[in-house]
Design an enzyme around this catalytic site. Structure first.
Site, short mmCIF file in Angstrom:
data_model
loop_
_atom_site.label_atom_id
_atom_site.label_comp_id
_atom_site.label_asym_id
_atom_site.label_seq_id
_atom_site.Cartn_x
_atom_site.Cartn_y
_atom_site.Cartn_z
N CYS A 319 0.83 -1.20 0.00
CA CYS A 319 0.00 0.00 0.00
C CYS A 319 0.88 1.26 0.00
CB CYS A 319 -0.98 -0.03 1.17
SG CYS A 319 -2.34 1.15 1.02
N HIS A 403 -3.67 -5.31 -0.38
CA HIS A 403 -3.35 -5.85 0.94
C HIS A 403 -3.41 -7.37 0.95
CE1 HIS A 403 -3.33 -2.11 3.39
NE2 HIS A 403 -4.03 -1.66 2.36
N GLU A 405 -2.53 -9.29 3.28
CA GLU A 405 -2.92 -9.76 4.61
C GLU A 405 -4.42 -9.69 4.84
OE1 GLU A 405 -3.37 -5.48 5.12
OE2 GLU A 405 -1.97 -6.73 4.01
#
Length: 450
Positions: A319, A403, A405
């Protein structure tokens, strides 16, 4: 004989006593399991059972009003803190994960509009931590957005992890919230004209449309990264076999968890710390997500520019980390019309041609029309063609705009953490060799007592 005939014959041959016994056994079994049973007797509740999770519906909530800088006004009711705020208004199309989104540091300074109509139905969990000392259900220890806007706030919630309602949580953190507005209309405006600033007022100011008590505040003029970054180094899983420095631009807890659960010892460093001075102590460097305008974090860009030329060990960014890595490589950044904030954004891997569904939250992107000679595109957004990642042609440096995650969202690209960790371990073995543990042996003859 057909199945229907066989069933009819078996039913007619069954005795009344066997049927009543079967019913009794079934009823007893259901009662043991705590399930509802059917009864011919009418059943009415004179007083409703106590519901500790129910919002106090006897208290009439105050009015609230939202005004966009472009002039549109939306009226609703308040269910959070009764204070006026201003910020950049953005929207997310994510269907779940409002506690994670609201605590994501990348939403710092923004008024967050949820396009999912019903928000708050599973309440808010407690500040529980996992075995690494990281928050299990939040991405930071506080609500990061300035306010939230929803279509239909659920006053009653139900979930086994919930400890309070969304409204109670917002009020406790001093975050205003408005419900009962047409979020579809807001999204249409933002989609057509782009993100803008807005104000949210409560009470009499909302009824009278008095928005003059506070000015329009643009959070992108501030260094938001410095506001959310750690002030001092923090370590997690110190006995991991590989050491990773995390440049904290507003790191989510699940990013840290994604590293430490794979065996890494993680040291979180302030955003402007010159990690080059101690980079030889780390096997890899990670640059985290974060809020606001990346141009405000030029100190980090300068440190990364030096590291690109000297570090040579694996570096990975997510990001904001992608934006800062790209700027350090020589690319420019641009502000997107309304950003990408969702859990279902397709990103195309240009190395293997695979398309993956990703979780995203960003308002800026790299300008990748022309690339420095040593770099190339890694991922591209299938929807709008914006940059979603860069990768070095020869050195172990790469970053992505989305992202991996998640938290919330799909985990299709979580393998990028595996690739990062595996590359670090592989290069560490090449540098230091494989270390084996050889247990000490003691000659039994020398230990005998005469």
């Amino acid at each position: 004989m057909s199945m229907l005939v066989r069933r009819s014959l078996s039913s007619s041959l069954a005795s009344p006593s066997s049927i009543s016994i079967s019913k009794a056994i079934a009823a007893a079994t259901l009662q043991k399991r705590g399930l509802a049973t059917v009864s011919d007797k009418p059943f009415t509740i004179t007083t409703p059972p106590p519901a500790p999770y129910a919002h106090n519906v006897t208290t009439k909530p105050p009015k609230a009003a939202l005004k966009l800088k472009s002039g549109e006004v939306f009226h609703g009711t308040s269910f959070g803190a009764n204070i006026p705020v201003s910020g950049e208004i953005v929207f997310t199309t994510s269907l779940v994960g409002y506690p994670e989104s609201m605590t994501d540091p990348s939403y710092r300074g923004q008024i967050l509009v949820f396009t999912q109509p019903l928000i708050g139905n599973y309440g808010v969990p407690g500040l529980f931590k996992d075995q690494y000392g990281l928050l299990k259900y939040f991405e930071s220890d506080r609500i990061q957005c300035e306010a939230i806007v929803v279509n239909d706030y659920a006053t009653r919630y139900s979930h086994w992890t919930a400890v309070e309602s969304l409204g109670e949580w917002c009020a406790r953190h001093g975050v205003p919230a408005i419900t009962g507005v047409d979020t579809r209309a807001i999204v249409h405006i933002l989609r057509d004209q782009g993100s803008t600033l807005s104000k949210l007022v409560i009470g009499d100011d909302a009824v009278n449309e008095n928005f003059n008590k506070i000015p329009y505040t643009d959070p992108n003029t501030r260094n938001l990264v410095s506001e959310v970054s750690t002030a001092v180094p923090v370590s997690y899983n110190p006995y991991g076999d590989i050491k990773i420095a995390v440049i904290d631009c507003g790191v989510k807890h699940n990013i840290l968890r994604s590293l430490v659960k794979r065996g890494a010892a993680v040291t979180v460093l302030p955003w402007n710390f010159d990690f080059n001075r101690i980079s030889d102590q780390f096997d890899g460097i990670f640059i985290s997500n974060g809020p606001g305008n990346p141009v405000k974090a030029m100190e980090t860009v300068q440190h990364l520019r030096k590291a690109i030329n000297t570090y040579k060990r694996p570096m990975f960014g997510i990001c904001m980390g992608n934006l800062l890595m790209g700027m350090a490589a020589g690319l420019d950044v641009r502000k997107l019309r309304f950003g990408n904030r969702a859990h279902n954004v397709p990103a195309l891997n240009l190395l293997n041609g695979k398309c993956q569904i990703t979780s995203q939250n960003h308002g800026y992107a790299l300008v990748d029309d022309k690339f420095p000679p040593s770099w190339r595109k890694f991922y591209v957004n299938v929807n709008d063609g914006s940059n979603e990642g860069i990768i070095h042609k020869t050195l172990p440096y790469k970053s992505v705009q989305f992202h991996p995650e998640a938290k919330g969202g799909p985990e299709d690209t979580e393998f990028l953490f595996d690739e990062f960790i595996d590359r670090i371990r592989s290069e560490k073995v090449q540098r230091e060799g494989t270390k084996f543990f050889v247990p000490e042996t003691i000659d039994q003859q020398t230990t005998r007592v005469a």
